[in-house]
Design a protein around this motif. Structure first.
Motif, mmCIF file in Angstrom:
data_model
loop_
_atom_site.group_PDB
_atom_site.id
_atom_site.type_symbol
_atom_site.label_atom_id
_atom_site.label_comp_id
_atom_site.label_asym_id
_atom_site.label_seq_id
_atom_site.Cartn_x
_atom_site.Cartn_y
_atom_site.Cartn_z
ATOM 1 N N TYR A 1 80.159 -71.856 96.746
ATOM 2 C CA TYR A 1 80.707 -73.179 96.487
ATOM 3 C C TYR A 1 81.042 -73.826 97.824
ATOM 4 O O TYR A 1 81.710 -73.223 98.668
ATOM 5 N N ALA B 1 81.189 -80.250 90.311
ATOM 6 C CA ALA B 1 82.464 -80.937 90.080
ATOM 7 C C ALA B 1 82.497 -82.161 90.974
ATOM 8 O O ALA B 1 82.022 -82.125 92.118
ATOM 9 N N THR C 1 88.130 -68.310 88.103
ATOM 10 C CA THR C 1 88.630 -69.647 88.408
ATOM 11 C C THR C 1 88.374 -70.029 89.861
ATOM 12 O O THR C 1 88.692 -69.258 90.775
ATOM 13 N N MET D 1 93.368 -78.197 92.247
ATOM 14 C CA MET D 1 92.586 -78.321 91.023
ATOM 15 C C MET D 1 92.031 -76.954 90.641
ATOM 16 O O MET D 1 91.668 -76.153 91.502
ATOM 17 N N TYR E 1 89.155 -74.838 88.083
ATOM 18 C CA TYR E 1 87.928 -74.958 87.288
ATOM 19 C C TYR E 1 87.526 -73.577 86.785
ATOM 20 O O TYR E 1 87.527 -72.609 87.553
ATOM 21 N N ASP E 2 87.158 -73.487 85.514
ATOM 22 C CA ASP E 2 86.629 -72.240 84.978
ATOM 23 C C ASP E 2 85.202 -72.044 85.468
ATOM 24 O O ASP E 2 84.395 -72.982 85.464
ATOM 25 N N LEU F 1 80.825 -75.112 86.615
ATOM 26 C CA LEU F 1 82.270 -75.241 86.452
ATOM 27 C C LEU F 1 82.602 -76.057 85.213
ATOM 28 O O LEU F 1 81.863 -76.970 84.834
ATOM 29 N N ALA F 2 83.733 -75.723 84.579
ATOM 30 C CA ALA F 2 84.179 -76.433 83.390
ATOM 31 C C ALA F 2 85.698 -76.480 83.377
ATOM 32 O O ALA F 2 86.370 -75.798 84.143
ATOM 33 N N ASN F 3 86.227 -77.317 82.486
ATOM 34 C CA ASN F 3 87.670 -77.395 82.252
ATOM 35 C C ASN F 3 88.440 -77.732 83.532
ATOM 36 O O ASN F 3 89.435 -77.094 83.873
ATOM 37 N N GLY F 4 87.996 -78.743 84.244
ATOM 38 C CA GLY F 4 88.718 -79.180 85.432
ATOM 39 C C GLY F 4 90.110 -79.675 85.068
ATOM 40 O O GLY F 4 90.261 -80.472 84.144
ATOM 41 N N ARG F 5 91.119 -79.191 85.786
ATOM 42 C CA ARG F 5 92.498 -79.579 85.479
ATOM 43 C C ARG F 5 93.344 -79.454 86.740
ATOM 44 O O ARG F 5 92.932 -78.832 87.713
ATOM 45 N N TRP G 1 95.781 -77.631 88.604
ATOM 46 C CA TRP G 1 96.304 -76.267 88.607
ATOM 47 C C TRP G 1 97.750 -76.254 89.084
ATOM 48 O O TRP G 1 98.578 -75.512 88.560
#
Length: 280
Positions: free
Chosen positions: A108, A140, A157, A169, A171-172, A179-183, A185
């Motif tokens: 990444y 992302a 993560t 931030m 990401y799963d 990557l998914a479910n960005g939030r 952290w």
């Protein structure tokens, strides 16, 4: 409480500390060098790249990967010390910054959406995934200013330091590296995260330049320990015996365009209670 130790002084803008094979590797952006530091205090230059940033990460097979931002390339160090192109990112964007490689070999690398050094108009940045085949794709986006990157010990993560957003931030990570479910952290309040690392309790240490500190924070934003400095903290890494030493890259910061006066960079460390885990 342990005291700060000074390992090296008189350096430039220091970034990307990485613990590997009993040594601390870090980059001096001012000198365009990647340096390895032994625990006995000896150090040597292991690579030179005429580019900044020259952030680094280690592949599972033990080969070093370096970000050549100016040419939008990932370079790989071969056993003979030569640098070859590992991935070409020119078709995706410019302004490449930090890099992390997880335990499965997913790479990444992030980039800003604008040229900060020349005062370009703001635009949010992104994170790109590079697979084993060298194929690169954005996974992302919409991150104000993506900076430090880290992956939790279970490979589940990716954590991204959003310096302008003053947050971390999460990401799963999917099996294919997407990557998914960005939030959010952790909301850091007035914290400005730069380089980051993860410990065995899945807490994150982040370096903070304007606030001159390194802070350990848990998911959700609880700050549990702060290490104050007399200059900006650009990055940190857990290494040393049992990975219980927090190494800190520090330098004076004077803003644009001077940034870091030459000779103010220091490698510092302090002992901590919870050892490092995950990546970097």
């Amino acid at each position: 409480m342990s005291e700060l130790r000074t390992w090296l002084t008189g350096l430039g803008l220091l970034e990307a500390p990485r613990w590997h094979d009993g040594r601390l590797y870090f980059s001096d952006w001012t000198a365009h060098e990647v340096i390895a530091l032994d625990l006995d205090g000896k150090h040597e230059v292991v690579a030179r790249v005429e580019s900044i940033p020259l952030c680094t990460a280690w592949q599972p097979d033990g080969r070093l990967v370096i970000v050549d931002s100016a040419r939008a390339l990932l370079l790989r160090m071969e056993p003979d010390g030569s640098l070859v192109t590992h991935a070409d990112l020119t078709g995706i964007g410019r302004g490449w910054n930090d890099i992390v490689i997880d335990g499965r070999g997913n790479i990444y690398v992030d980039r800003a959406g604008f040229d900060m050094l020349s005062g370009g108009e703001f635009a949010p940045g992104a994170v790109t995934h590079v697979g084993p085949d060298g194929l690169a794709r954005d996974v992302a986006d919409g991150i104000s200013f993506p900076n430090g990157l880290a992956v939790t010990p279970d490979n589940s993560t990716l954590i991204v330091a959003d310096s302008y957003g003053k947050r971390l931030m999460g990401y799963d990570i999917a099996p294919d590296g997407s990557l998914a479910n960005g939030r959010v952290w952790a909301d850091l309040g007035d914290g400005v995260p730069d380089g980051i690392c993860v410990d065995a309790e899945h807490a994150v240490w982040y370096a903070d330049v304007p606030n001159r500190q390194c802070v350990r924070v848990r998911e959700g934003g609880e700050k549990v320990r702060t290490v104050q400095l007399d200059r900006g903290a650009f990055a940190c890494e857990l290494g040393g015996e049992n990975r219980s030493t927090l190494f800190i890259m520090a330098a004076e910061w004077r803003g644009m365009p001077e940034m870091v006066p030459p000779g103010t960079g220091q490698v510092l460390s302090i002992e901590v209670e919870v050892p490092g885990a995950g990546w970097p």
